[in-house]
Write a protein that holds these residues in place. Sequence first.
Motif, PDB file in Angstrom:
ATOM      1  N   ASP A  77      -2.114  10.332  19.314  1.00 44.68           N
ATOM      2  CA  ASP A  77      -2.249  10.497  17.858  1.00 44.68           C
ATOM      3  C   ASP A  77      -3.687  10.868  17.485  1.00 44.68           C
ATOM      4  OD1 ASP A  77       0.401   9.952  17.353  1.00 44.68           O
ATOM      5  OD2 ASP A  77       0.079   7.833  16.878  1.00 44.68           O
ATOM      6  N   GLU A  78      -4.652  10.178  18.082  1.00 51.25           N
ATOM      7  CA  GLU A  78      -6.054  10.443  17.764  1.00 51.25           C
ATOM      8  C   GLU A  78      -6.481  11.818  18.276  1.00 51.25           C
ATOM      9  OE1 GLU A  78      -8.332   7.141  19.205  1.00 51.25           O
ATOM     10  OE2 GLU A  78      -7.347   5.701  17.861  1.00 51.25           O
ATOM     11  N   PHE A  79      -5.971  12.213  19.439  1.00 53.85           N
ATOM     12  CA  PHE A  79      -6.295  13.541  19.973  1.00 53.85           C
ATOM     13  C   PHE A  79      -5.710  14.640  19.084  1.00 53.85           C
ATOM     14  CE2 PHE A  79      -5.166  17.237  22.567  1.00 53.85           C
ATOM     15  CZ  PHE A  79      -6.407  17.575  23.077  1.00 53.85           C
ATOM     16  N   VAL A  80      -4.466  14.449  18.656  1.00 53.60           N
ATOM     17  CA  VAL A  80      -3.815  15.442  17.779  1.00 53.60           C
ATOM     18  C   VAL A  80      -4.598  15.582  16.476  1.00 53.60           C
ATOM     19  CG1 VAL A  80      -1.757  15.897  16.392  1.00 53.60           C
ATOM     20  CG2 VAL A  80      -1.518  15.181  18.776  1.00 53.60           C
ATOM     21  N   ALA A  81      -5.116  14.486  15.956  1.00 48.89           N
ATOM     22  CA  ALA A  81      -5.894  14.549  14.720  1.00 48.89           C
ATOM     23  C   ALA A  81      -7.161  15.380  14.900  1.00 48.89           C
ATOM     24  CB  ALA A  81      -6.248  13.138  14.254  1.00 48.89           C
ATOM     25  N   VAL A  82      -7.836  15.200  16.034  1.00 48.33           N
ATOM     26  CA  VAL A  82      -9.039  15.982  16.313  1.00 48.33           C
ATOM     27  C   VAL A  82      -8.684  17.453  16.507  1.00 48.33           C
ATOM     28  CG1 VAL A  82     -10.934  16.331  17.951  1.00 48.33           C
ATOM     29  CG2 VAL A  82     -10.287  14.016  17.270  1.00 48.33           C
ATOM     30  N   LEU A  83      -7.588  17.726  17.200  1.00 48.52           N
ATOM     31  CA  LEU A  83      -7.160  19.110  17.417  1.00 48.52           C
ATOM     32  C   LEU A  83      -6.771  19.771  16.093  1.00 48.52           C
ATOM     33  CD1 LEU A  83      -6.713  21.133  19.739  1.00 48.52           C
ATOM     34  CD2 LEU A  83      -4.335  20.358  19.843  1.00 48.52           C
ATOM     35  N   GLU A  84      -6.126  19.027  15.220  1.00 44.80           N
ATOM     36  CA  GLU A  84      -5.781  19.559  13.898  1.00 44.80           C
ATOM     37  C   GLU A  84      -7.047  19.866  13.093  1.00 44.80           C
ATOM     38  OE1 GLU A  84      -3.115  20.541  12.472  1.00 44.80           O
ATOM     39  OE2 GLU A  84      -1.513  19.834  13.770  1.00 44.80           O
ATOM     40  N   ASP A  85      -8.054  19.019  13.235  1.00 43.61           N
ATOM     41  CA  ASP A  85      -9.320  19.259  12.544  1.00 43.61           C
ATOM     42  C   ASP A  85      -9.970  20.542  13.053  1.00 43.61           C
ATOM     43  OD1 ASP A  85     -11.635  18.496  10.855  1.00 43.61           O
ATOM     44  OD2 ASP A  85     -12.634  18.213  12.795  1.00 43.61           O
ATOM     45  N   LEU A  86      -9.946  20.725  14.379  1.00 44.71           N
ATOM     46  CA  LEU A  86     -10.496  21.966  14.957  1.00 44.71           C
ATOM     47  C   LEU A  86      -9.704  23.173  14.459  1.00 44.71           C
ATOM     48  CD1 LEU A  86     -11.672  22.483  18.602  1.00 44.71           C
ATOM     49  CD2 LEU A  86     -10.180  24.164  17.529  1.00 44.71           C
ATOM     50  N   LYS A  87      -8.379  23.060  14.448  1.00 43.80           N
ATOM     51  CA  LYS A  87      -7.521  24.140  13.957  1.00 43.80           C
ATOM     52  C   LYS A  87      -7.864  24.489  12.516  1.00 43.80           C
ATOM     53  CE  LYS A  87      -2.656  24.911  12.726  1.00 43.80           C
ATOM     54  NZ  LYS A  87      -1.290  24.295  12.743  1.00 43.80           N
ATOM     55  N   ASP A  88      -8.086  23.472  11.690  1.00 48.51           N
ATOM     56  CA  ASP A  88      -8.414  23.690  10.282  1.00 48.51           C
ATOM     57  C   ASP A  88      -9.752  24.415  10.127  1.00 48.51           C
ATOM     58  OD1 ASP A  88      -7.815  23.079   7.401  1.00 48.51           O
ATOM     59  OD2 ASP A  88      -9.712  21.996   7.582  1.00 48.51           O
ATOM     60  N   LYS A  89     -10.724  24.044  10.959  1.00 47.46           N
ATOM     61  CA  LYS A  89     -12.033  24.700  10.894  1.00 47.46           C
ATOM     62  C   LYS A  89     -11.942  26.162  11.303  1.00 47.46           C
ATOM     63  CE  LYS A  89     -15.100  20.690  11.457  1.00 47.46           C
ATOM     64  NZ  LYS A  89     -14.194  19.744  10.819  1.00 47.46           N
ATOM     65  N   VAL A  90     -11.096  26.457  12.309  1.00 41.93           N
ATOM     66  CA  VAL A  90     -10.896  27.850  12.718  1.00 41.93           C
ATOM     67  C   VAL A  90     -10.215  28.631  11.595  1.00 41.93           C
ATOM     68  CG1 VAL A  90      -9.679  29.374  14.326  1.00 41.93           C
ATOM     69  CG2 VAL A  90     -10.835  27.319  15.181  1.00 41.93           C
ATOM     70  N   ALA A  91      -9.176  28.057  11.020  1.00 39.22           N
ATOM     71  CA  ALA A  91      -8.431  28.748   9.963  1.00 39.22           C
ATOM     72  C   ALA A  91      -9.310  29.060   8.759  1.00 39.22           C
ATOM     73  CB  ALA A  91      -7.238  27.895   9.532  1.00 39.22           C
ATOM     74  N   LYS A  92     -10.247  28.156   8.449  1.00 41.01           N
ATOM     75  CA  LYS A  92     -11.126  28.336   7.296  1.00 41.01           C
ATOM     76  C   LYS A  92     -12.423  29.063   7.661  1.00 41.01           C
ATOM     77  CE  LYS A  92      -9.479  24.176   4.910  1.00 41.01           C
ATOM     78  NZ  LYS A  92      -9.862  22.815   4.424  1.00 41.01           N
ATOM     79  N   GLU A  93     -12.550  29.444   8.929  1.00 39.74           N
ATOM     80  CA  GLU A  93     -13.779  30.085   9.429  1.00 39.74           C
ATOM     81  C   GLU A  93     -15.008  29.243   9.061  1.00 39.74           C
ATOM     82  OE1 GLU A  93     -14.109  34.240   8.635  1.00 39.74           O
ATOM     83  OE2 GLU A  93     -12.039  34.661   9.253  1.00 39.74           O
ATOM     84  N   ASP A  94     -14.891  27.954   9.326  1.00 42.09           N
ATOM     85  CA  ASP A  94     -15.962  26.995   9.056  1.00 42.09           C
ATOM     86  C   ASP A  94     -16.950  27.022  10.226  1.00 42.09           C
ATOM     87  OD1 ASP A  94     -17.610  24.847   8.588  1.00 42.09           O
ATOM     88  OD2 ASP A  94     -15.996  23.354   8.422  1.00 42.09           O
TER      89      ASP A  94
END
Length: 291
Positions: free
Chosen positions: A251-268
């Motif tokens: 669960d904690e790993f998926v949360a970090v991966l989702e955060d990375l995915k969100d940063k890529v999607a937003k070009e952060d």
Amino acid sequence: MRKQNPAGQPGTVLIVGLGLIGGSYAKRLSAEGFRVLAITQREEDLALARQRGWIAQGSTEEDPVLIGEAELVVFAVYPHVLVDWVSRNQQAFRPGAVLTDVCGVKEYVVRSVQSFLREDVEFLGSHPMAGKEVSGIRYSDDAIFRGANFIITPTEKNTGGAVQILKDLGNTLGFAHISVLSPEEHDKMVGYVSHLTHAIAVSLMNANDNQHLQEYTGDSFRDLTRIARINDALWTELFFLNKKNLTQEIDEFVAVLEDLKDKVAKEDTEGLRELFIRSTQRRALFDRPAE
């Protein structure tokens, strides 16, 4: 004469299970002058160990005479097999014998065995954090212990003398670092550094069914998925026995991966680079020379 150091390290060691780890223990301990005995299922594994001079005597039967000779017994078998084996054979252990294991889970194994083991025999869990992506005695190699970590998991039922015996064992086998954790602390830690990493490797190999990936991939994918060549029976048991810790880590790993995915999607850019910098800094700790 049996080898015994001033700390009282046993001179006669019985290894139950001559697979990759059990065979590697036998190889190193016999080379260090210990009298090594073995009980394992396959006669061909005993024959190979005898041929290579790794054991003095062995059996495919649960021989009470052989069991009674050992001052230290090392179980290199599956967790449930270990618990059942000790329950069936505990009357054969010599008084004062120390029992240990190589299992990848500790709370279940240690608490189960200590709940019924006779009082003049001591079970103290340990875990060699070493291995290969293959199994079987033919792949045994004590070089896998060099530079690796060794974890000892005492409880309130263990003595300082037994802890010292296992510290001496870890040093004799060649481990670079020896840690002492409770069984619960151990299972929490391996839930992250071992069980989660195997879950990720397995998931990577199941996320894409392209049968030609090996023709295109580079070292990064090979490194990440090396441990995906997995013993399905053993690792199913380990995952289930440590499911509370493993599912939490997933669960904690998926949360970090989702955060990375969100940063890529937003070009952060700043957010993504911060993740990269932090991971680089943390990974660098693994490359420091052992003190």
